[in-house]
Design a protein around this motif. Structure first.
Motif, PDB file in Angstrom:
ATOM      1  N   UNK A 149       0.838  -1.200   0.000  1.00 31.83           N
ATOM      2  CA  UNK A 149       0.000   0.000   0.000  1.00 31.83           C
ATOM      3  C   UNK A 149       0.874   1.251   0.000  1.00 31.83           C
ATOM      4  N   UNK A 150       1.906   1.257   0.853  1.00 31.16           N
ATOM      5  CA  UNK A 150       2.775   2.431   0.927  1.00 31.16           C
ATOM      6  C   UNK A 150       3.529   2.667  -0.383  1.00 31.16           C
ATOM      7  N   UNK A 151       3.831   1.562  -1.098  1.00 24.61           N
ATOM      8  CA  UNK A 151       4.552   1.668  -2.370  1.00 24.61           C
ATOM      9  C   UNK A 151       3.642   2.038  -3.525  1.00 24.61           C
ATOM     10  N   UNK A 152       2.345   2.168  -3.254  1.00 19.65           N
ATOM     11  CA  UNK A 152       1.404   2.503  -4.306  1.00 19.65           C
ATOM     12  C   UNK A 152       1.059   1.333  -5.200  1.00 19.65           C
ATOM     13  N   UNK A 153       1.204   0.109  -4.670  1.00 19.76           N
ATOM     14  CA  UNK A 153       0.964  -1.100  -5.465  1.00 19.76           C
ATOM     15  C   UNK A 153      -0.322  -1.816  -5.078  1.00 19.76           C
ATOM     16  N   UNK A 154      -1.169  -1.157  -4.285  1.00 20.68           N
ATOM     17  CA  UNK A 154      -2.390  -1.812  -3.826  1.00 20.68           C
ATOM     18  C   UNK A 154      -3.350  -2.192  -4.936  1.00 20.68           C
ATOM     19  N   UNK A 155      -3.224  -1.557  -6.097  1.00 26.80           N
ATOM     20  CA  UNK A 155      -4.121  -1.873  -7.213  1.00 26.80           C
ATOM     21  C   UNK A 155      -3.561  -2.949  -8.130  1.00 26.80           C
ATOM     22  N   UNK A 156      -2.295  -3.354  -7.926  1.00 30.97           N
ATOM     23  CA  UNK A 156      -1.702  -4.351  -8.819  1.00 30.97           C
ATOM     24  C   UNK A 156      -1.147  -5.562  -8.071  1.00 30.97           C
ATOM     25  N   UNK A 157      -1.403  -5.650  -6.775  1.00 35.67           N
ATOM     26  CA  UNK A 157      -1.030  -6.823  -5.982  1.00 35.67           C
ATOM     27  C   UNK A 157      -2.256  -7.265  -5.189  1.00 35.67           C
ATOM     28  N   UNK A 158      -2.456  -8.582  -5.091  1.00 33.93           N
ATOM     29  CA  UNK A 158      -3.604  -9.110  -4.364  1.00 33.93           C
ATOM     30  C   UNK A 158      -3.208 -10.292  -3.495  1.00 33.93           C
ATOM     31  N   UNK A 159      -4.124 -10.677  -2.604  1.00 36.51           N
ATOM     32  CA  UNK A 159      -3.925 -11.804  -1.687  1.00 36.51           C
ATOM     33  C   UNK A 159      -4.848 -12.934  -2.117  1.00 36.51           C
ATOM     34  N   UNK A 160      -4.299 -14.123  -2.333  1.00 35.83           N
ATOM     35  CA  UNK A 160      -5.122 -15.282  -2.675  1.00 35.83           C
ATOM     36  C   UNK A 160      -4.842 -16.404  -1.673  1.00 35.83           C
ATOM     37  N   UNK A 161      -5.265 -17.609  -1.973  1.00 30.77           N
ATOM     38  CA  UNK A 161      -5.022 -18.731  -1.072  1.00 30.77           C
ATOM     39  C   UNK A 161      -5.908 -18.707   0.155  1.00 30.77           C
ATOM     40  N   UNK A 162      -5.443 -19.348   1.213  1.00 29.68           N
ATOM     41  CA  UNK A 162      -6.269 -19.522   2.413  1.00 29.68           C
ATOM     42  C   UNK A 162      -6.603 -18.202   3.096  1.00 29.68           C
ATOM     43  N   UNK A 163      -5.735 -17.206   2.974  1.00 28.84           N
ATOM     44  CA  UNK A 163      -6.030 -15.903   3.575  1.00 28.84           C
ATOM     45  C   UNK A 163      -7.166 -15.184   2.843  1.00 28.84           C
ATOM     46  N   UNK A 164      -7.407 -15.539   1.608  1.00 29.36           N
ATOM     47  CA  UNK A 164      -8.455 -14.872   0.837  1.00 29.36           C
ATOM     48  C   UNK A 164      -9.844 -15.184   1.368  1.00 29.36           C
ATOM     49  N   UNK A 165     -10.059 -16.412   1.852  1.00 28.21           N
ATOM     50  CA  UNK A 165     -11.403 -16.803   2.284  1.00 28.21           C
ATOM     51  C   UNK A 165     -11.517 -16.996   3.792  1.00 28.21           C
TER      52      UNK A 165
END
Length: 365
Positions: A149-165
């Motif tokens: 988020x601080x690097x300004x990458x919140x729109x091009x990086x996401x969280x998947x896997x077990x943390x997603x659900x």
């Protein structure tokens, strides 16, 4: 991560109260979808028929499972082809994909109850860190999300896997995705940040080999480690959890739209990588030139070999793994592809939906 405490009889619809789930915006590769039966599908690819979202069963209600979600016990599935058996009583989830050229699994669009977006998960966890369970790996994830988020990458990086659900535990991996060329560059910067992530090296290389070798049979230790070193993965500094990032195609990428694949047979070859630029994102597309046919189910395989121009892989394990000039041992489906531009012609395709054969791509030299 804690899951909502909701008692849900097996015959009723699952609750969609999870704060990580939202109404359907654009569904992207590696997002998750919860259906009316309580089954969670992992989305594969960005080309879908009008009737289904293509993907496989990732989590499903089963008393033999080790996770809890919506007040029910869930089991994880990590083998794509096993989805055929899990969905044996639901033939509506079997669908032919012209783009892939075979029958695969998917969730009918009208059955989707909740969409879990990788991008939205990163934003939600940043805004609501209390959704995580406070474990060491969860703290590592929050630190990494904060960096993005601080690097300004919140729109091009996401969280998947077990943390997603919301089914992650203290021993979970951290699975990330990144989108397009800017996402790939930001992910490279993240994995170079040694205060957050350290690369596999020394004794930890054995740990990585054990993790990967079961999916890449036949590859030597040295060649597999060289192949793996090109990918976005490592260990978190604090908890030592495995972390990886799968590069996905940019929003609006049309590379595989309008493509129709027809299976001709199966083939195993040694091939030289002639172009890796489109191989840095999933589904990966590499230009190849066949050097030797090792085995094939078709006659006159050498005649076909001269006309094979590309490798397409829906297996994320081979995204970013090869570079121009590499010689690779490939074992996959021989397909004829009709589509725009250079996709026209014959290629070797690696898909995870084969219930009889494991398709492989190993660095040979």
């Amino acid at each position: 991560m804690s899951a909502p405490e909701i008692s849900t009889p097996p015959s009723s619809r699952p609750s969609t109260a999870s704060p990580l789930g939202r109404a359907l915006p654009i569904v992207r590769d590696r997002d998750y979808l919860l259906d009316r039966s309580g089954v969670i599908f992992k989305v594969i690819g960005d080309v879908h028929p009008a009737s289904h979202w293509l993907g496989y069963v990732k989590y499903y209600p089963d008393e033999r499972g080790d996770r809890e979600l919506f007040g029910r016990v869930y089991r994880q599935n990590s083998v794509v082809s096993k989805a055929f058996g899990i969905l044996a009583d639901r033939p509506e989830c079997y669908v032919y994909s012209p783009a892939v050229g075979c029958v695969i699994t998917g969730v009918p669009r009208e059955d989707v109850m909740t969409h879990y977006s990788c991008r939205q998960a990163l934003a939600t966890l940043h805004e609501s860190p209390h959704l995580l369970d406070g474990s060491a790996v969860s703290k590592d994830l929050l630190t990494i999300i904060g960096w993005a988020v601080e690097a300004g990458a919140g729109d091009v990086i996401g969280v998947t896997g077990s943390f997603l659900v919301g089914v992650a535990g203290a021993r979970s991996d951290i699975d990330l995705v990144c989108y397009g060329s800017r996402g790939y560059e930001m992910a490279q910067a993240l994995f170079a940040e040694r205060s957050l992530i350290r690369p596999y090296a020394g004794e930890t290389l054995t740990r990585l080999y054990v993790r990967r070798a079961k999916y890449m049979a036949g590859s030597s230790f040295d060649m597999l480690m060289r192949q793996e070193a090109r990918k976005l993965q490592g260990l978190t500094v604090e908890s030592g959890a495995h972390i990886n990032c799968e590069p996905l195609r940019a929003d609006g990428d049309r590379t595989f739209h309008g493509v129709v694949a027809q299976e001709v047979g199966a083939i195993s070859v040694l091939a030289r990588i002639t172009d890796h630029r489109e191989g840095l994102a999933t589904p990966a597309l590499y230009g190849i030139e066949v050097e030797t046919v090792i085995e094939s189910t078709i006659d006159e395989a050498d005649v076909f070999a001269r006309r094979i121009t590309h490798l397409r892989s829906y297996l994320g394990a081979y995204t970013g793994a090869f570079r121009q000039g590499d010689t690779v041992h490939l074992s996959g489906r021989l397909v004829h592809i009709q589509g725009p531009g250079r996709l026209d012609g014959f290629g070797i395709e690696l898909t995870p939906w084969s219930a009889t054969t494991s398709f492989l791509a190993n660095l040979a030299r």
